[in-house]
Design a protein around this motif. Sequence first.
Motif, PDB file in Angstrom:
ATOM      1  N   GLY A   1       3.937  -3.491  -6.297  1.00 49.61           N
ATOM      2  CA  GLY A   1       5.013  -2.740  -5.432  1.00 49.61           C
ATOM      3  C   GLY A   1       6.130  -2.430  -6.006  1.00 49.61           C
ATOM      4  N   GLY A   2       7.195  -2.220  -5.508  1.00 47.07           N
ATOM      5  CA  GLY A   2       8.394  -1.569  -5.857  1.00 47.07           C
ATOM      6  C   GLY A   2       9.475  -2.835  -6.013  1.00 47.07           C
ATOM      7  N   ASP A   3      10.635  -2.856  -6.571  1.00 48.68           N
ATOM      8  CA  ASP A   3      11.744  -3.754  -6.536  1.00 48.68           C
ATOM      9  C   ASP A   3      11.823  -4.727  -5.332  1.00 48.68           C
ATOM     10  N   GLY A   4      11.954  -4.008  -4.044  1.00 48.73           N
ATOM     11  CA  GLY A   4      11.821  -4.658  -2.890  1.00 48.73           C
ATOM     12  C   GLY A   4      10.773  -5.676  -2.602  1.00 48.73           C
ATOM     13  N   THR A   5       9.521  -5.156  -2.765  1.00 51.21           N
ATOM     14  CA  THR A   5       8.040  -6.058  -2.834  1.00 51.21           C
ATOM     15  C   THR A   5       8.381  -7.238  -3.756  1.00 51.21           C
TER      16      THR A   5
ATOM     17  N   GLY B   1       3.872  -7.162  10.221  1.00 49.63           N
ATOM     18  CA  GLY B   1       3.750  -8.447  10.420  1.00 49.63           C
ATOM     19  C   GLY B   1       3.280  -9.589   9.395  1.00 49.63           C
ATOM     20  N   LEU B   2       3.048  -8.726   8.365  1.00 48.32           N
ATOM     21  CA  LEU B   2       2.480  -9.650   7.247  1.00 48.32           C
ATOM     22  C   LEU B   2       3.499  -9.592   5.990  1.00 48.32           C
ATOM     23  N   HIS B   3       4.399 -10.443   5.638  1.00 49.88           N
ATOM     24  CA  HIS B   3       5.315 -10.199   4.543  1.00 49.88           C
ATOM     25  C   HIS B   3       5.013 -11.252   3.422  1.00 49.88           C
ATOM     26  N   ALA B   4       5.378 -10.733   2.298  1.00 48.32           N
ATOM     27  CA  ALA B   4       5.429 -11.577   1.165  1.00 48.32           C
ATOM     28  C   ALA B   4       5.700 -13.102   1.295  1.00 48.32           C
ATOM     29  N   GLU B   5       7.040 -13.312   1.795  1.00 49.63           N
ATOM     30  CA  GLU B   5       7.300 -14.586   2.042  1.00 49.63           C
ATOM     31  C   GLU B   5       6.495 -15.518   2.757  1.00 49.63           C
ATOM     32  N   SER B   6       5.827 -14.838   4.125  1.00 51.98           N
ATOM     33  CA  SER B   6       4.828 -15.567   5.033  1.00 51.98           C
ATOM     34  C   SER B   6       3.512 -16.008   4.340  1.00 51.98           C
TER      35      SER B   6
ATOM     36  N   PRO C   1       0.802  -1.322   0.026  1.00 52.19           N
ATOM     37  CA  PRO C   1      -0.058  -0.024  -0.112  1.00 52.19           C
ATOM     38  C   PRO C   1       0.809   1.281   0.047  1.00 52.19           C
ATOM     39  N   ALA C   2       2.107   1.166   0.636  1.00 53.09           N
ATOM     40  CA  ALA C   2       2.873   2.354   0.681  1.00 53.09           C
ATOM     41  C   ALA C   2       3.756   2.901  -0.764  1.00 53.09           C
ATOM     42  N   ALA C   3       3.684   1.653  -1.548  1.00 50.75           N
ATOM     43  CA  ALA C   3       4.610   2.060  -2.793  1.00 50.75           C
ATOM     44  C   ALA C   3       3.926   3.070  -3.714  1.00 50.75           C
ATOM     45  N   GLY C   4       4.997   3.658  -4.349  1.00 49.06           N
ATOM     46  CA  GLY C   4       4.550   4.589  -5.368  1.00 49.06           C
ATOM     47  C   GLY C   4       3.568   5.872  -5.054  1.00 49.06           C
TER      48      GLY C   4
ATOM     49  N   PRO D   1      -2.601  -7.375   1.621  1.00 51.11           N
ATOM     50  CA  PRO D   1      -1.741  -6.075   1.536  1.00 51.11           C
ATOM     51  C   PRO D   1      -0.600  -6.577   2.259  1.00 51.11           C
ATOM     52  N   LEU D   2       0.309  -5.883   2.086  1.00 43.42           N
ATOM     53  CA  LEU D   2       1.628  -5.901   3.181  1.00 43.42           C
ATOM     54  C   LEU D   2       1.589  -5.036   3.941  1.00 43.42           C
ATOM     55  N   ILE D   3       1.381  -5.411   5.406  1.00 44.62           N
ATOM     56  CA  ILE D   3       1.573  -4.576   6.377  1.00 44.62           C
ATOM     57  C   ILE D   3       2.244  -4.935   7.191  1.00 44.62           C
TER      58      ILE D   3
END
Length: 296
Positions: free
Chosen positions: A67-71, A45-50, A12-15, A41-43
């Motif tokens: 999202g961005g390259d980090g996401t 405690g909730l990450h893409a890998e998990s 949600p924070a990207a761009g 959404p990535l918030i």
Amino acid sequence: MEQKKLLLIYNPAAGRGRVTRCLSAILQKFCAAGYETTVYPLISGLHAESILKDTAQQDYDLVVCCGGDGTLHHTLNGLMKMSKRPHLGYIPCGSTNDFAASLNLPRDPESACDAIVNGNPKPLDIGNFSGEYFCYVAAFGAFAAVSYETPQNVKNAVGHLAYIIEGIKQLPFGQKFPARIEVDGVIYEEDFLFCSISNSTYIGGFALDKCVDADLHDGKFEVLLIRAPESIVEGNNIIAHLLAHDFNNEYIHLLHADTVNVHSAEPLAWTLDGEFGGSVCDAAISVSSGAVNIIL
């Protein structure tokens, strides 16, 4: 029409929050294309890998990262840990989007969504950095930390200019990073200013595509080595070569390789896809050829 399953992971924070404003339109496009879509959404405690680990049994046909390259980096690491990998879609909404530029992906989220719906899977090489994966770059040296040390609000406000501003603050003259770098069996041992191992035609918003014969699924990295200058004159010469896109001279080497090993007496701080990759003395880097299929 048989319904397919899609997992949408978005930041949600990207761009400047663009994806949040476009989310309804994106979901409508995926629904019209026959996808049953689950949204995370990535918030905190909730990450893409998990998310990918917890949903691995859902047998998604497609995972879309927004999202961005980090996401994208964290989504990719989650995919690489799955025994059965869904296809990957990418809606770039970050401040730099180096990898999206290499793939010629649309910058507008809705257009990028259309490209996924109408695209086809293509094999993509993935980098393995001592057990952690990266999609487009592993780097150390001057400016390598700029992407993950630049505050997100600065990135959102000025985009590419943020990296230039932070780079100027960290002028590299006098910096040197002694290392022994083995590139496909050939050894380079000296003081380096910068080293990147990439699968991209863009690094930090800087286009290499006109001067680099790079293929994102050829089983090879593009390895850029820049020797540390010993004087202001040498520093100016390096800048001149870079501006002229001259990547093979007494200061700079651009190589193609499928394995790179780096050793240093002191730990080197690495960046992986713009994220902090840790500080280590030894790094073994290899290509996982065609490990993921991305929709283009």
